[in-house]
Scaffold this active site. Sequence first.
Site, short mmCIF file in Angstrom:
data_model
loop_
_atom_site.label_atom_id
_atom_site.label_comp_id
_atom_site.label_asym_id
_atom_site.label_seq_id
_atom_site.Cartn_x
_atom_site.Cartn_y
_atom_site.Cartn_z
N GLU B 114 -7.99 -11.13 -1.55
CA GLU B 114 -7.91 -9.66 -1.48
C GLU B 114 -6.53 -9.22 -0.97
O GLU B 114 -5.94 -8.27 -1.48
CB GLU B 114 -8.98 -9.09 -0.53
N GLU B 134 -17.49 -15.42 -3.02
CA GLU B 134 -18.56 -14.61 -2.43
C GLU B 134 -19.90 -14.77 -3.14
O GLU B 134 -20.96 -14.76 -2.51
CB GLU B 134 -18.17 -13.11 -2.43
#
Lengths: 213, 250
Positions: B114, B134
């Site tokens: 990110e 994730e």
Amino acid sequence: MMIHWMIEGGIGHLKLNQPPSNTMTMDFFREMRDLVNKIKYAPGLKAIIIHGHGRHFSSGADINELLDNVDEQAMLENHRLFAQMEQFKIPVISAIRGVCIGSAFELALFSHFRICSEDAVLGLPESNFNLMPGIGGIQRVARLAGSAKAIEITLRGNTFPAEDALKMGLVDVVVPKGEVLPLALIFARELPENIDIEYRAFYLHKYIKPLNA
Amino acid sequence: MSQIDFATFEILNEVGIITLDLPPGNYLPIPGFIPLKIFKQWIGSDHLKGLIIRGRGKNFSAGGNLEQLFKESGPPDTMQCLMNEGIELLNCIQNLEIPVISVISGVCFGGGLEIALASHIRVASENALLAFPEVSHNLMPGMGGTVRLPGVIGWSYAVNMILGGDIINAKAGKEMGLIDYIVPKDQPFTFALNLMQKMTRDRPLKVIKSIMKSLKNARTLSPEAAMAEETKLFCKLAADEAERRKTEEA
């Protein structure tokens, strides 16, 4: 005349006509404005090829003249002018030989396709003069090569050879200089007469890349 | 040098350097791994021309520390609050008007990716590994990754990475446009610093900011508004330069 315009077999040849460097002066932009208006209503026009008179495409704007006449309204009109050409439904092809830097490279970046000679030199050197590319060049480079490259080449302000431009996706085809115009003419004839810049990748893979193979 | 629990900040030749500093994994204990207030202090110091983000040691960052996150988050509202701090920080990084380079060595997972995605240029060592893992914890990227990744590599690759949790090496990352440069594994920081110097050393801050702003406008404004704004930025620089030349002559 700063621009030489000729239609032959339905194909418009827009020649930057101020050799040796085909500088883009304020007069050039005035002529360009009239020409673009004329082209919009030219019946039977199938494609446009932009190229430079002599050895070079163009070295871009006349920086001294530009700094003496900073005019936001005129600049914005130039910008809109290039954007209008990008929205043309007929293919616009830049045939690039020799030097193609600054506003000239921006003009080429607003074309739908770019054919380039092996010995061409391209770049957006404006930051070397404490300026920035002012006619959409940053945005167009970001779209074609990604924003990382757009940041890098506009901040460094370095020029680069055709081969590098090809790798970055900033030009579509690189050929020996004698073949640039003949190839542009072939593309102008082969491409559909009604195109949409949104689908550039499609035309590139269907028409340009195979013809060059 | 300035330090918080998980990161350090220093300035080298007008370039800010943030080092994620919880080796070996440089896990992010909380989504907002640098409090926004401190981040703004760091960036506001002197006249920075660029920012480099790297990880201490062999890895960039293995991302969020999920167990800690689950333990501390409590009710959904608290979790949302924590995530928002991370999102705000990353938006702030992406919107900086100076270039931001991520130096990706080794592992760059989840929250680490990110951060890399919020940067403007990504330099990776040849042994870098990138992933959004994730999905294997029944989660999804939560700090803008699902928005930023397709913008960088296109939908098809992005779906594979986010839904499949695929681990991508540097070479594959370069091919899909996620990585801008691959360099030998002991050199990514030197390379990034060198690239930053080439871009910014001889440039006045106003030129850097104008170019970066123009790129940001393309993302945030309509084409017509971005065009008008670019012309305005250009004319301001041109007027300044004309003035400077006159003064120089006089």
